[in-house]
Design an enzyme around this catalytic site. Structure first.
Site, PDB file in Angstrom:
ATOM      1  N   ILE A 259     -10.564   8.378   1.526  1.00 18.68           N
ATOM      2  CA  ILE A 259     -10.555   7.271   0.549  1.00 18.68           C
ATOM      3  C   ILE A 259     -10.408   5.937   1.273  1.00 18.68           C
ATOM      4  CG2 ILE A 259      -9.210   6.187  -1.324  1.00 18.68           C
ATOM      5  CD1 ILE A 259     -10.686   8.585  -2.350  1.00 18.68           C
TER       6      ILE A 259
ATOM      7  N   HIS B 135      -4.406   2.814  -3.199  1.00 17.81           N
ATOM      8  CA  HIS B 135      -4.530   2.083  -1.953  1.00 17.81           C
ATOM      9  C   HIS B 135      -3.715   0.794  -1.889  1.00 17.81           C
ATOM     10  CE1 HIS B 135      -6.255   0.919   1.809  1.00 17.81           C
ATOM     11  NE2 HIS B 135      -6.285  -0.286   1.290  1.00 17.81           N
TER      12      HIS B 135
ATOM     13  N   GLY C 286      -3.316  -4.433  11.425  1.00 16.30           N
ATOM     14  CA  GLY C 286      -3.741  -4.806  10.077  1.00 16.30           C
ATOM     15  C   GLY C 286      -5.258  -4.958  10.082  1.00 16.30           C
ATOM     16  N   PRO C 287      -5.781  -5.776  11.014  1.00 14.97           N
ATOM     17  CA  PRO C 287      -7.230  -5.770  11.198  1.00 14.97           C
ATOM     18  C   PRO C 287      -7.614  -4.394  11.756  1.00 14.97           C
ATOM     19  CG  PRO C 287      -6.230  -7.743  12.144  1.00 14.97           C
ATOM     20  CD  PRO C 287      -5.114  -6.799  11.832  1.00 14.97           C
TER      21      PRO C 287
ATOM     22  N   HIS D  87     -27.925 -17.441  24.430  1.00 16.58           N
ATOM     23  CA  HIS D  87     -26.893 -17.349  25.460  1.00 16.58           C
ATOM     24  C   HIS D  87     -26.140 -18.661  25.683  1.00 16.58           C
ATOM     25  CE1 HIS D  87     -28.705 -13.558  26.113  1.00 16.58           C
ATOM     26  NE2 HIS D  87     -28.089 -13.299  27.252  1.00 16.58           N
TER      27      HIS D  87
ATOM     28  N   HIS E 177     -20.713 -19.489  32.142  1.00 18.58           N
ATOM     29  CA  HIS E 177     -21.959 -19.899  31.472  1.00 18.58           C
ATOM     30  C   HIS E 177     -21.592 -20.673  30.208  1.00 18.58           C
ATOM     31  CE1 HIS E 177     -23.036 -16.898  34.339  1.00 18.58           C
ATOM     32  NE2 HIS E 177     -24.331 -17.027  34.117  1.00 18.58           N
TER      33      HIS E 177
ATOM     34  N   GLU F 171     -17.229  -5.879  24.666  1.00 19.42           N
ATOM     35  CA  GLU F 171     -16.333  -7.038  24.670  1.00 19.42           C
ATOM     36  C   GLU F 171     -15.188  -6.884  23.671  1.00 19.42           C
ATOM     37  OE1 GLU F 171     -19.618  -7.232  24.236  1.00 19.42           O
ATOM     38  OE2 GLU F 171     -20.386  -8.226  26.029  1.00 19.42           O
TER      39      GLU F 171
ATOM     40  N   HIS G 168       0.838  -1.201   0.000  1.00 17.50           N
ATOM     41  CA  HIS G 168       0.000   0.000   0.000  1.00 17.50           C
ATOM     42  C   HIS G 168       0.871   1.249   0.000  1.00 17.50           C
ATOM     43  CE1 HIS G 168      -3.668  -2.284   1.345  1.00 17.50           C
ATOM     44  NE2 HIS G 168      -2.696  -3.125   1.685  1.00 17.50           N
TER      45      HIS G 168
HETATM   46  C1  LIG Z   1     -11.121  -5.337  10.022  1.00 19.04           C
HETATM   47  C2  LIG Z   1     -10.633  -5.104   8.627  1.00 19.04           C
HETATM   48  N1  LIG Z   1     -11.511  -5.129   7.628  1.00 19.04           N
HETATM   49  C3  LIG Z   1     -11.088  -4.974   6.350  1.00 19.04           C
HETATM   50  C4  LIG Z   1      -9.766  -4.793   6.069  1.00 19.04           C
HETATM   51  C5  LIG Z   1      -9.286  -4.713   4.646  1.00 19.04           C
HETATM   52  N2  LIG Z   1      -8.782  -3.361   4.370  1.00 19.04           N
HETATM   53  C6  LIG Z   1      -7.484  -3.092   4.397  1.00 19.04           C
HETATM   54  S1  LIG Z   1      -7.170  -1.490   4.110  1.00 19.04           S
HETATM   55  C7  LIG Z   1      -8.812  -1.150   3.886  1.00 19.04           C
HETATM   56  C8  LIG Z   1      -9.270   0.231   3.538  1.00 19.04           C
HETATM   57  C9  LIG Z   1      -8.728   1.162   4.476  1.00 19.04           C
HETATM   58  O1  LIG Z   1      -9.003   2.470   4.133  1.00 19.04           O
HETATM   59  P1  LIG Z   1      -8.386   3.546   5.063  1.00 19.04           P
HETATM   60  O2  LIG Z   1      -8.511   3.093   6.444  1.00 19.04           O
HETATM   61  O3  LIG Z   1      -9.009   4.863   4.727  1.00 19.04           O
HETATM   62  O4  LIG Z   1      -6.868   3.537   4.699  1.00 19.04           O
HETATM   63  P2  LIG Z   1      -6.191   4.354   3.506  1.00 19.04           P
HETATM   64  O5  LIG Z   1      -7.159   4.394   2.389  1.00 19.04           O
HETATM   65  O6  LIG Z   1      -5.930   5.687   4.060  1.00 19.04           O
HETATM   66  O7  LIG Z   1      -4.944   3.610   3.192  1.00 19.04           O
HETATM   67  C10 LIG Z   1      -9.570  -2.284   4.074  1.00 19.04           C
HETATM   68  C11 LIG Z   1     -11.040  -2.327   3.956  1.00 19.04           C
HETATM   69  C12 LIG Z   1      -8.882  -4.775   7.163  1.00 19.04           C
HETATM   70  N3  LIG Z   1      -7.577  -4.630   7.015  1.00 19.04           N
HETATM   71  N4  LIG Z   1      -9.349  -4.904   8.424  1.00 19.04           N
END
Ligand SMILES: Cc1ncc(C[n+]2csc(CCOP(=O)(O)OP(=O)(O)O)c2C)c(N)n1
Length: 685
Positions: A200, A274, A127-128, A485, A473, A423, A39
C-alpha cells in the site's frame, strides 16, 4: 526463479512478545491520534519486526546513543517515525513519555519525520523516501573502511552492522536502485534491509504502479534475499535476521509481508491507514481487537517496560566490552588508537594545512579544477580520513587521490571511490559516511549534475554534515558540450540552501583556501565550484588580501587606483573576476574609478558583520555584478543602482570563449554596462 528463502514459523507471537509489540503499536497510534496528524499504518504493521530486531539483535546503548561501535539503525520510511520514537522511549533513551505526547508539536523532540540531532538515537534525518536506505549504504561503507584501517589481528574495534527499515516507497524511488547496485557491487555484507512490503502507498495498492519482482531485482544487484511471509512471526523474522547476519559476502534484503494498519478493522490493508489518524472510534476498535485497554492512553504495561529497559544493561555491557577491547587495542597500538579517537571526533591533525600549495602567476594559466586536484594531492597525504571520488568523472574533476588505492571489495582500505554514474546515491552515501563519522567524505561531478543529487545535498545542509562536493565545469564557459552541460541556475540554487556554503574561487590560490575552508568546516557541507577552463593566477604580491579575503567570502581585490571613493564596484565570482580586473583597468583609462570585489562565497560573505560588508560594498556606490550564472540573487546586494551581467537563458554549444563573448562577458560590455549605470548619476544636476 528468484533465488530466495521463504521463512515462516508460527503466526501469532508468544504472549509476552505480543504485549510488547502492542505496546509499541499503541504508543504510536496514541501519538498520532493525540497530534491529530501522522502515520499510524506503518507502525501497526511493522512493530513486530522492528521489535524483533531491537530486542534480539540490535547493538545499542540508550545511555550513550553515539558510542562509535553501535549498530546503526535507519528508519528509511521516516513517515513511520512514531514507531521509532516509541522504541526509543521504551528502551530508555532520553526521550520521556511527555515527548511522545508532544508528537509533531512546536519545539518537541518528536518531529513529524526523524531529524538527526534533535532526538537521541535518531541516526539520520529521513522522510524523503529512499534517502535513508542510501545513507545506510554510506554507513556500511564507512564501517568496512574504518575496519580495514584500524582493526588488527585479534583486535576488532570496528565491527558493527547497519540495519534499515524500508518501505515500498523507498524501493520505488530510483535512488534505491543506484544505492542497491552500489552496495551489491561492493559486497557490503553487514548491511541488512528489512523491507516492509505492505502493498500500500498513498494512492492505493502498489499494483497501481509497482509490480516488478523486488527480490529478483535485489538478487540481480548481488544481494542475499529472503522472504518472511508473516511480519508478526517474530521467530521467522529472527531466523531471517540471523541468516542475514551470517551472510558476510552480500548485503541482505529481507522482504517481510506486512499489513499496513494491522489490526484496524476498517483501515488495515488500505491507504486510509497511511497519512491520517485512525480516529477515536477506530482506535477503540483496534485496541479492543488486539486485546489492548482502550484507556489509559500511552499505556505501557510494567512487564513490557521492564523488559524493554533491559536494553540499558545489555547496551552498557556491550559498550563496556568494546571499551575494554579498545583499551587492549590501544595498549598494542597506541598511535593507531589515538588516530581512531581523532577521526571519530572529527579532529584534524596538527599542522594539517602547513604544506598546502601556493601558486604564482608563472604557474598559470591554470583551471581551478586542476588547482583543486593539486590541493587534494597534498591534503590526501596529510588526512588519511579523506575518502571520496566521483560519479565516473574523476579524470575531469581531478578528484582522484594518488596512491590512495581504489575502494573495492578486495581492498576496503582503498580511499578512492568509484560511485559509478549514480550522483543521487553518491550524495546520500556521502551523507551516510559523514553520519557514521571517522571519514571526511567528498564527491565530484560536473556542476550541472548537482541537480541529480540535490535531495541529499539539502539533507546534508539540514543535518549540518561535513560533506565536500567538487563541482567542475562551472559555467557556459565550459563550451562545446552545449546547454545540456552548461550550468546556469545551479549556483543560485545551491546558494539558497540554508546551511550550504558554496565557494566559487577565482584562481588557483583562492581554490587552495576554499579547500582549507571546506576541510575545516565541521558543521555543514561545502560545495566547491570550479572551472574547466584555465584562468590566470592572481599575483599574491599584487593582491595580498586573497588569503584573508576568501575566508570572509568577499573582499576588495583591487581598488580604484586613487584613494578617493570608488564610483562603481565590479563584483564578480570565479572566472569572471579576471574580466572585472581587465574592465577596471579599461575604466581607469576612461577616467572611471572602479573597485573590484571578489566574492568566492556569497554564503560566507553574508555571515560577516555589517561594518565589514559596508566597507567592501559601501552603501550608495553603484554595483555591477558579473557572474556567468543566473542573475537572480545578486539583486539582494543592492538598492536601485545595480546591474548584473549574468546568464538568464540556457547556454549554447560552441567553444567556451565564443559562448562567453556572445553572452556579454567581454571587457567592452562590462565597461558599457558600467557607463550606463553611472550615466544617470553623472547627469544629476
Ligand atoms: C521522495 C518522496 N516522495 C514522496 C513522499 C510522500 N510520501 C510520504 S509516504 C508516501 C507513501 C509511502 O508508501 P510506503 O512507502 O509504502 O509506506 P507505507 O504505506 O508502508 O506507510 C509518500 C508518497 C515522500 N515522503 N518522499
Amino acid at each position: 526463479m528468484t533465488p530466495s528463502t521463504t521463512l515462516s514459523t508460527t503466526v501469532a507471537p508468544p504472549a509476552l512478545d505480543e504485549i510488547r509489540i502492542n505496546t509499541l503499536r499503541f504508543l504510536a497510534v496514541d501519538m498520532v491520534q493525540k497530534a491529530k496528524s501522522g502515520h499510524p499504518g506503518l507502525p501497526l504493521g511493522s512493530a513486530a519486526m522492528a521489535y524483533t530486531l531491537w530486542d534480539r539483535f540490535l547493538k545499542f546503548n540508550p545511555r550513550d546513543p553515539f558510542w562509535p561501535d553501535r549498530d546503526r539503525f535507519v528508519l528509511s520510511a521516516g513517515h513511520g517515525c512514531a514507531l521509532l520514537y516509541a522504541l526509543l522511549h521504551v528502551t530508555g533513551f532520553d526521550l520521556p513519555l511527555e515527548e511522545l505526547k508532544r508528537f509533531r508539536q512546536w519545539g518537541s523532540r518528536t518531529p513529524g519525520h526523524p531529524e538527526y540531532g534533535k532526538t537521541p538515537g535518531v541516526e539520520a534525518t529521513t522522510g524523503p523516501l529512499g534517502q535513508g536506505l542510501a545513507n545506510a549504504v554510506g554507513m556500511a561503507i564507512a564501517e568496512v573502511a574504518l575496519a580495514a584501517r584500524f582493526n588488527r589481528p585479534g583486535h576488532h574495534i570496528v565491527d558493527h552492522y547497519t540495519y534499515v527499515l524500508a518501505s515500498d516507497g523507498d524501493l520505488e524511488e530510483g535512488i534505491s536502485c543506484e544505492a542497491g547496485s552500489e552496495a551489491g557491487h561492493l559486497r557490503l555484507g553487514k548491511l541488512i534491509v528489512l523491507y516492509a512490503n505492505n502493498h500500500i502507498t498513498i494512492e492505493g495498492s502498489t499494483e497501481l504502479a509497482f509490480t516488478e519482482d523486488r527480490m529478483a531485482r535485489f538478487a540481480a544487484f548481488g544481494w542475499h534475499v529472503q522472504r518472511v511471509e508473516q511480519s508478526n512471526d517474530v521467530d521467522a523474522v529472527a531466523l531471517a535476521l540471523k541468516a542475514a547476519r551470517e551472510e558476510r559476502g552480500r548485503p541482505s534484503l529481507i522482504l517481510v509481508r506486512t499489513h499496513i494498519g494491522f489490526g484496524s478493522p476498517h483501515k488495515q490493508d488500505t491507504a486510509a491507514a497511511h497519512g491520517e489518524p485512525l480516529g477515536v472510534e477506530e482506535v477503540r476498535l483496534t485496541k479492543e481487537g488486539l486485546g489492548w485497554p482502550v484507556t489509559p492512553l500511552f499505556h505501557i504495561p510494567d512487564e513490557a517496560l521492564e523488559h524493554f529497559r533491559k536494553a540499558i544493561t545489555r547496551g552498557s555491557a556491550a559498550q563496556a566490552d568494546w571499551e575494554s577491547r579498545l583499551k587492549a587495542f590501544a595498549k598494542d597500538n597506541a598511535e593507531l588508537a589515538a588516530e581512531f579517537q581523532r577521526v571519530i571526533n572529527r579532529q584534524l591533525p596538527q599542522r594539517w594545512d602547513t604544506n598546502l600549495p601556493t601558486f604564482t602567476s608563472a604557474d598559470g594559466p591554470m583551471a581551478t579544477r586542476i588547482a583543486s586536484g593539486k590541493t587534494i594531492a597534498v591534503l590526501n597525504s596529510r588526512l588519511p580520513e579523506m575518502m571520496g571520488g566521483s560519479a565516473d568523472l574523476a579524470p575531469s574533476t581531478f578528484t582522484n587521490m594518488d596512491g590512495a588505492g581504489n575502494f573495492e571489495p578486495e581492498n576496503w582500505a582503498g580511499r578512492n571511490m568509484h560511485f559509478g554514474i549514480r550522483e543521487h546515491a553518491m550524495g546520500a552515501i556521502l551523507n551516510g559516511m559523514a553520519l557514521h563519522r571517522g571519514l571526511i567524505p567528498f564527491g565530484g561531478t560536473f556542476l550541472i549534475f548537482s541537480d541529480y543529487m540535490r535531495p541529499p545535498m539539502r539533507l546534508a545542509a539540514m543535518n549540518a554534515l561535513p560533506v565536500i562536493y567538487v563541482f567542475t565545469h562551472d559555467s557556459i564557459a565550459m563550451g562545446e558540450d552545449g546547454p545540456t552541460h552548461q550550468p546556469v541556475e545551479q549556483l543560485v540554487g545551491l546558494r539558497s540552501i540554508p546551511g550550504m556554503v558554496v565557494i566559487r574561487p577565482a584562481d588557483a590560490n583562492e581554490t587552495v583556501i576554499a579547500w582549507r575552508i571546506a576541510i575545516g568546516r565541521k558543521d555543514g557541507p561545502v560545495a566547491l565550484v570550479l572551472t574547466r577552463q584555465a584562468l590566470p593566477v592572481l599575483d599574491l604580491a599584487r593582491y595580498p588580501g586573497i588569503y584573508e579575503g576568501v575566508v570572509l567570502g568577499g573582499y576588495i581585490l583591487a581598488d580604484s587606483s586613487s584613494s578617493a571613493k570608488p564610483e562603481i564596484i565590479l563584483i564578480a565570482t570565479g572566472s569572471e573576476v579576471h574580466l572585472a580586473l581587465e574592465a577596471r583597468d579599461r575604466l581607469a583609462s576612461e577616467g572611471v574609478r572602479a573597485r573590484v570585489v571578489s566574492v568566492p562565497s556569497t554564503n560566507l560573505f553574508s555571515m560577516q558583520s555589517e561594518p565589514y560588508r559596508d566597507k567592501v560594498l559601501p552603501p550608495g556606490v553603484p554595483l555591477l555584478a558579473i557572474e556567468a550564472g543566473a542573475s537572480l540573487g545578486w539583486n539582494s546586494y543592492v538598492g536601485p543602482q545595480i546591474a548584473v551581467i549574468g546568464v538568464d537563458t540556457f547556454g549554447a554549444s560552441a567553444p567556451g570563449p565564443v559562448v562567453m563573448d556572445h553572452y556579454g562577458f567581454t571587457v567592452e560590455n562590462v565597461c558599457r554596462q558600467a557607463h550606463k549605470l553611472l550615466r544617470p548619476l553623472k547627469e544629476k544636476p
